[in-house]
Design a protein around this motif. Structure first.
Motif, PDB file in Angstrom:
ATOM      1  N   ALA A  18      -0.124   7.357   4.321  1.00  0.00           N
ATOM      2  CA  ALA A  18      -0.699   8.006   5.497  1.00  0.00           C
ATOM      3  C   ALA A  18      -1.534   9.232   5.123  1.00  0.00           C
ATOM      4  O   ALA A  18      -2.469   9.590   5.843  1.00  0.00           O
ATOM      5  CB  ALA A  18       0.408   8.403   6.462  1.00  0.00           C
ATOM      6  N   LYS A  19      -1.246   9.855   3.990  1.00  0.00           N
ATOM      7  CA  LYS A  19      -1.963  11.059   3.561  1.00  0.00           C
ATOM      8  C   LYS A  19      -3.251  10.749   2.801  1.00  0.00           C
ATOM      9  O   LYS A  19      -4.043  11.647   2.545  1.00  0.00           O
ATOM     10  CB  LYS A  19      -1.060  11.918   2.675  1.00  0.00           C
ATOM     11  CG  LYS A  19       0.104  12.519   3.424  1.00  0.00           C
ATOM     12  CD  LYS A  19       0.973  13.329   2.501  1.00  0.00           C
ATOM     13  CE  LYS A  19       2.182  13.881   3.238  1.00  0.00           C
ATOM     14  NZ  LYS A  19       3.054  14.652   2.352  1.00  0.00           N
ATOM     15  N   ARG A  20      -3.467   9.501   2.440  1.00  0.00           N
ATOM     16  CA  ARG A  20      -4.638   9.132   1.647  1.00  0.00           C
ATOM     17  C   ARG A  20      -5.909   9.165   2.492  1.00  0.00           C
ATOM     18  O   ARG A  20      -5.879   8.902   3.687  1.00  0.00           O
ATOM     19  CB  ARG A  20      -4.476   7.720   1.068  1.00  0.00           C
ATOM     20  CG  ARG A  20      -3.280   7.497   0.176  1.00  0.00           C
ATOM     21  CD  ARG A  20      -3.480   7.950  -1.257  1.00  0.00           C
ATOM     22  NE  ARG A  20      -4.616   7.364  -1.902  1.00  0.00           N
ATOM     23  CZ  ARG A  20      -4.570   6.433  -2.846  1.00  0.00           C
ATOM     24  NH1 ARG A  20      -3.420   5.941  -3.226  1.00  0.00           N
ATOM     25  NH2 ARG A  20      -5.676   5.985  -3.405  1.00  0.00           N
ATOM     26  N   LYS A  21      -7.035   9.460   1.865  1.00  0.00           N
ATOM     27  CA  LYS A  21      -8.309   9.488   2.569  1.00  0.00           C
ATOM     28  C   LYS A  21      -8.744   8.089   2.983  1.00  0.00           C
ATOM     29  O   LYS A  21      -9.311   7.893   4.051  1.00  0.00           O
ATOM     30  CB  LYS A  21      -9.394  10.101   1.686  1.00  0.00           C
ATOM     31  CG  LYS A  21      -9.264  11.581   1.491  1.00  0.00           C
ATOM     32  CD  LYS A  21     -10.406  12.099   0.668  1.00  0.00           C
ATOM     33  CE  LYS A  21     -10.263  13.586   0.422  1.00  0.00           C
ATOM     34  NZ  LYS A  21     -11.366  14.098  -0.404  1.00  0.00           N
ATOM     35  N   ASN A  22      -8.518   7.113   2.122  1.00  0.00           N
ATOM     36  CA  ASN A  22      -8.915   5.728   2.382  1.00  0.00           C
ATOM     37  C   ASN A  22      -7.695   4.813   2.288  1.00  0.00           C
ATOM     38  O   ASN A  22      -7.550   4.068   1.315  1.00  0.00           O
ATOM     39  CB  ASN A  22      -9.975   5.259   1.382  1.00  0.00           C
ATOM     40  CG  ASN A  22     -11.254   6.035   1.492  1.00  0.00           C
ATOM     41  OD1 ASN A  22     -11.736   6.249   2.602  1.00  0.00           O
ATOM     42  ND2 ASN A  22     -11.806   6.471   0.385  1.00  0.00           N
ATOM     43  N   PRO A  23      -6.816   4.843   3.279  1.00  0.00           N
ATOM     44  CA  PRO A  23      -5.594   4.027   3.195  1.00  0.00           C
ATOM     45  C   PRO A  23      -5.862   2.532   3.145  1.00  0.00           C
ATOM     46  O   PRO A  23      -5.029   1.778   2.670  1.00  0.00           O
ATOM     47  CB  PRO A  23      -4.810   4.408   4.447  1.00  0.00           C
ATOM     48  CG  PRO A  23      -5.790   5.031   5.356  1.00  0.00           C
ATOM     49  CD  PRO A  23      -6.884   5.608   4.501  1.00  0.00           C
ATOM     50  N   ASP A  24      -7.053   2.085   3.587  1.00  0.00           N
ATOM     51  CA  ASP A  24      -7.367   0.661   3.538  1.00  0.00           C
ATOM     52  C   ASP A  24      -7.617   0.169   2.113  1.00  0.00           C
ATOM     53  O   ASP A  24      -7.685  -1.030   1.872  1.00  0.00           O
ATOM     54  CB  ASP A  24      -8.567   0.344   4.421  1.00  0.00           C
ATOM     55  CG  ASP A  24      -9.803   1.147   4.055  1.00  0.00           C
ATOM     56  OD1 ASP A  24      -9.664   2.321   3.695  1.00  0.00           O
ATOM     57  OD2 ASP A  24     -10.901   0.580   4.135  1.00  0.00           O
ATOM     58  N   LYS A  25      -7.724   1.074   1.145  1.00  0.00           N
ATOM     59  CA  LYS A  25      -7.918   0.700  -0.255  1.00  0.00           C
ATOM     60  C   LYS A  25      -6.607   0.764  -1.046  1.00  0.00           C
ATOM     61  O   LYS A  25      -6.613   0.556  -2.251  1.00  0.00           O
ATOM     62  CB  LYS A  25      -8.945   1.609  -0.903  1.00  0.00           C
ATOM     63  CG  LYS A  25     -10.336   1.433  -0.323  1.00  0.00           C
ATOM     64  CD  LYS A  25     -11.332   2.292  -1.031  1.00  0.00           C
ATOM     65  CE  LYS A  25     -12.714   2.090  -0.424  1.00  0.00           C
ATOM     66  NZ  LYS A  25     -13.715   2.923  -1.072  1.00  0.00           N
ATOM     67  N   CYS A  26      -5.501   1.048  -0.367  1.00  0.00           N
ATOM     68  CA  CYS A  26      -4.201   1.188  -1.016  1.00  0.00           C
ATOM     69  C   CYS A  26      -3.413  -0.106  -0.950  1.00  0.00           C
ATOM     70  O   CYS A  26      -3.568  -0.900  -0.039  1.00  0.00           O
ATOM     71  CB  CYS A  26      -3.383   2.286  -0.335  1.00  0.00           C
ATOM     72  SG  CYS A  26      -4.164   3.886  -0.405  1.00  0.00           S
ATOM     73  N   VAL A  27      -2.515  -0.264  -1.907  1.00  0.00           N
ATOM     74  CA  VAL A  27      -1.599  -1.393  -1.906  1.00  0.00           C
ATOM     75  C   VAL A  27      -0.422  -1.037  -1.005  1.00  0.00           C
ATOM     76  O   VAL A  27       0.157   0.045  -1.137  1.00  0.00           O
ATOM     77  CB  VAL A  27      -1.116  -1.703  -3.341  1.00  0.00           C
ATOM     78  CG1 VAL A  27      -0.078  -2.809  -3.333  1.00  0.00           C
ATOM     79  CG2 VAL A  27      -2.284  -2.080  -4.214  1.00  0.00           C
ATOM     80  N   VAL A  28      -0.088  -1.938  -0.088  1.00  0.00           N
ATOM     81  CA  VAL A  28       0.972  -1.711   0.896  1.00  0.00           C
ATOM     82  C   VAL A  28       1.928  -2.895   0.853  1.00  0.00           C
ATOM     83  O   VAL A  28       1.501  -4.040   0.697  1.00  0.00           O
ATOM     84  CB  VAL A  28       0.374  -1.605   2.311  1.00  0.00           C
ATOM     85  CG1 VAL A  28       1.454  -1.335   3.338  1.00  0.00           C
ATOM     86  CG2 VAL A  28      -0.681  -0.538   2.377  1.00  0.00           C
ATOM     87  N   GLY A  29       3.209  -2.610   1.025  1.00  0.00           N
ATOM     88  CA  GLY A  29       4.210  -3.681   1.051  1.00  0.00           C
ATOM     89  C   GLY A  29       4.993  -3.661   2.349  1.00  0.00           C
ATOM     90  O   GLY A  29       5.233  -2.602   2.921  1.00  0.00           O
ATOM     91  N   ASP A  30       5.386  -4.848   2.819  1.00  0.00           N
ATOM     92  CA  ASP A  30       6.211  -4.987   4.005  1.00  0.00           C
ATOM     93  C   ASP A  30       7.307  -6.019   3.729  1.00  0.00           C
ATOM     94  O   ASP A  30       7.069  -7.005   3.030  1.00  0.00           O
ATOM     95  CB  ASP A  30       5.391  -5.476   5.198  1.00  0.00           C
ATOM     96  CG  ASP A  30       4.497  -4.404   5.782  1.00  0.00           C
ATOM     97  OD1 ASP A  30       4.956  -3.252   5.878  1.00  0.00           O
ATOM     98  OD2 ASP A  30       3.345  -4.719   6.120  1.00  0.00           O
TER      99      ASP A  30
END
Length: 60
Positions: free
Chosen positions: A45-57
């Motif tokens: 949530a703190k990243r400038k470009n969260p759409d470029k981050c790896v996310v897990g669910d």
């Protein structure tokens, strides 16, 4: 057994158990489990470009 889905933006990178996802991505299963923790979500949530981050669910 828990199933995970790992994404980078809208692209799905891997889906399956932590070990299966880790094998596909070339990382440790602990990293896949860590992606689903509240700490990882806060950092994302703190990243400038969260759409470029790896996310897990967790899916099950």
């Amino acid at each position: 057994m828990k199933e995970f889905a790992v994404y980078k933006g809208e692209e799905m990178l891997a889906m399956g158990t932590a070990a299966e996802c880790a094998k596909v991505m070339g990382v440790n299963p602990e990293y896949i489990r860590w992606l689903t923790t509240p700490t990882a979500k806060r950092r994302l949530a703190k990243r400038k470009n969260p759409d470029k981050c790896v996310v897990g669910d967790v899916i099950s």
